[in-house]
Design an enzyme around this catalytic site. Structure first.
Site, PDB file in Angstrom:
ATOM      1  N   ASP A 133       0.817  -1.223   0.000  1.00 24.86           N
ATOM      2  CA  ASP A 133       0.000   0.000   0.000  1.00 24.86           C
ATOM      3  C   ASP A 133       0.847   1.268   0.000  1.00 24.86           C
ATOM      4  OD1 ASP A 133      -0.506   0.846   3.373  1.00 24.86           O
ATOM      5  OD2 ASP A 133       0.658  -0.882   2.690  1.00 24.86           O
TER       6      ASP A 133
ATOM      7  N   ASP B 160       2.922  -7.683   0.787  1.00 28.92           N
ATOM      8  CA  ASP B 160       3.100  -7.000   2.063  1.00 28.92           C
ATOM      9  C   ASP B 160       2.067  -7.504   3.061  1.00 28.92           C
ATOM     10  OD1 ASP B 160       4.221  -5.063   3.826  1.00 28.92           O
ATOM     11  OD2 ASP B 160       2.507  -3.760   3.450  1.00 28.92           O
TER      12      ASP B 160
ATOM     13  N   MET C 226       1.243  -5.918   6.254  1.00 27.03           N
ATOM     14  CA  MET C 226       0.504  -4.862   6.940  1.00 27.03           C
ATOM     15  C   MET C 226      -0.121  -3.903   5.937  1.00 27.03           C
ATOM     16  SD  MET C 226       1.098  -5.974   9.923  1.00 27.03           S
ATOM     17  CE  MET C 226       0.410  -4.686  10.954  1.00 27.03           C
TER      18      MET C 226
ATOM     19  N   GLU D  43      12.903 -42.806 -37.837  1.00 22.16           N
ATOM     20  CA  GLU D  43      14.148 -42.325 -37.233  1.00 22.16           C
ATOM     21  C   GLU D  43      14.096 -40.820 -37.001  1.00 22.16           C
ATOM     22  OE1 GLU D  43      15.057 -42.255 -41.732  1.00 22.16           O
ATOM     23  OE2 GLU D  43      13.696 -43.275 -40.355  1.00 22.16           O
TER      24      GLU D  43
END
Length: 457
Positions: free
Chosen positions: A10, A53, A55, A373
């Protein structure tokens, strides 16, 4: 390697700081200023790692993490929680809340790049295996119930490599009781045990007195049967240079001495959970697919599987804006091998050719036999220069070592021509890509065989 990283905070200053650090390491960075915005971005866009984050107002990081981990689309999206909280209990709480890792502010740059790079690597491998699992479902094979990751994190066989006096006993008292611990002082003895005993986690001290712990890590990453084993290294502050070398070779995590018991156990649980999930996905690639998607002679995927899988990979590359390359190769003058020595010898050559193909491509690449092959390798996240290097390495490994064709030691020499093509733009198709690779292979043969040719457009 690069990845798409979502930074969630924030505070603009924090976002800008993390964005600058990650961009300097060539990560693509997306930003969000709130939990709800982060959830919306993850639901809408392709994200490889989230830096979250803790908080934040309204919806904190723990709640965002819980929602990401509970949603089917994002439940395996790696989340690194970032916070100013510096107590070990807070760090452990973040790990146990569902986060894959935890960083404390101010964020150490080595730790930041380490966590993002390693988690992005794990996600890339898991994405590839989940994509192949989805391909098998479209082929009519049943889905399976996922493993109990929480239980997997509670118990595991751990091998410690440390020659400090009392190291084994100290770690034994610190590890959760559910784990089984073994210890070796000598890396050579440790490698022998890893090859002969089932371990879930390797912990290596970088402070060995008479040996190089990084060499053991390198050896583990180079041996097929143990290359996916999680590795945690124990290091000291000030040993950043050797730590970075270890990270480049693929160690999964590190712990600084002195060890904090709670953090160590949280990181051990995290690695065990990741191993359990990766093992589960890997096992789904191997089970009940023999008749449907595996060539019975070489053990490689067959044309049917490749045709379906290349479309999924191509769509994913276009959506994510990633490079994608195709390598088409076949054995020069293979008809003369069958005519001269018989089809049994021809089959022996094909099997050895496939084995060398596997040894000289990455785990995320898809190798398939699509004709007698003729072989193809799909290489996600690989540009044309890197694909050409891989092709040249393969061509060289075919040429320089003879093919053993009998128990008596009889040998013949074989060469291969290789054509390479890469994704050009968002309108490119699987058929177009394979056609260009085929034209490049034709050009290689026209120019004398035993060479690599590239078709740019």
């Amino acid at each position: 390697m690069t990845a798409r990283v979502l930074v969630v905070d924030d505070l603009v200053a924090n976002v800008k700081l993390l964005e600058a650090r990650l961009s300097a390491e060539y990560f693509e960075v997306v930003t969000a200023m709130s939990g709800p915005e982060a959830l919306e971005i993850c639901a809408r866009e392709a994200i490889d790692v989230v830096l979250l984050d803790v908080m934040m107002p309204g919806m904190d990081g723990f709640e965002v993490c819980r929602r990401l981990k509970s949603a089917p689309r994002t439940c395996h999206l790696p989340v690194v929680m970032v916070t100013a909280l510096d107590q070990t209990s807070d760090k452990v709480r973040g790990l146990e809340a569902g986060a894959d890792d935890f960083l404390s502010k101010p964020v150490d740059e080595i730790a930041l790049i380490t966590r993002v790079r390693n988690l992005a690597r794990v996600k890339m491998l898991n994405d590839e295996m989940m994509m192949r699992a989805a391909t098998r479902q479209r082929l009519g094979l049943d889905a399976e119930t996922g493993p109990d990751l929480e239980a997997a994190g509670q118990s595991g066989r751990v091998l410690l490599v440390d020659d400090r006096e009392g190291a084994e006993e100290r770690l034994r008292t610190q590890l959760d009781r559910g784990h089984t611990l073994a210890c070796e002082c000598d890396p050579a003895a440790a490698l022998a045990r890893l090859l002969n005993e089932p371990f879930d986690l390797l912990i290596v001290s970088l402070g060995l007195r008479d040996a190089d712990g990084l060499r053991l890590c390198s050896q583990v990453r180079s041996v097929d049967v143990i290359r996916h084993l999680p590795i945690i290294v124990l290091t000291e502050k000030g040993d950043e240079a050797r730590l970075m070398r270890g990270l480049d070779m693929g160690i999964n995590d590190y712990l600084l001495r002195p060890l904090d018991t709670a953090e160590m156990n949280a990181r051990v649980r995290s690695q065990l959970r990741r191993k359990c999930f990766s093992d589960f996905l890997r096992s789904r690639l191997e089970e009940r697919v023999e008749q449907a998607v595996i060539d019975p002679l070489t053990g490689l995927h067959n044309r049917r599987y490749m045709d379906t899988h290349i479309k999924s990979q191509l769509n994913d590359a276009v959506k994510r804006g990633k490079p994608f390359s195709v390598m088409l190769t076949d054995i020069d003058y293979f008809k003369s091998v069958n005519d001269t020595f018989g089809h049994d010898v021809g089959d022996t050559v094909l099997k050895e050719f496939a084995a060398r193909l596997r040894r000289n491509t990455r785990g995320i690449d898809l190798a398939a036999r699509i004709g007698g092959e003729e072989f193809v390798v799909l290489m996600p996240d690989t540009d044309v220069d890197r694909a050409s290097q891989v092709a040249e390495r393969l061509r060289n490994r075919i040429e320089v070592e003879p093919f053993r064709i009998s128990h008596a030691g009889d040998e013949i020499w074989v060469t291969a021509s290789v054509g390479v093509a890469c994704l050009q733009n968002a309108t490119d198709t699987a058929d177009g890509l394979l056609k260009r690779a085929d034209l490049a292979l034709y050009d290689a043969k026209r120019r004398g065989r035993n060479i690599v040719a590239v078709k740019a457009a």
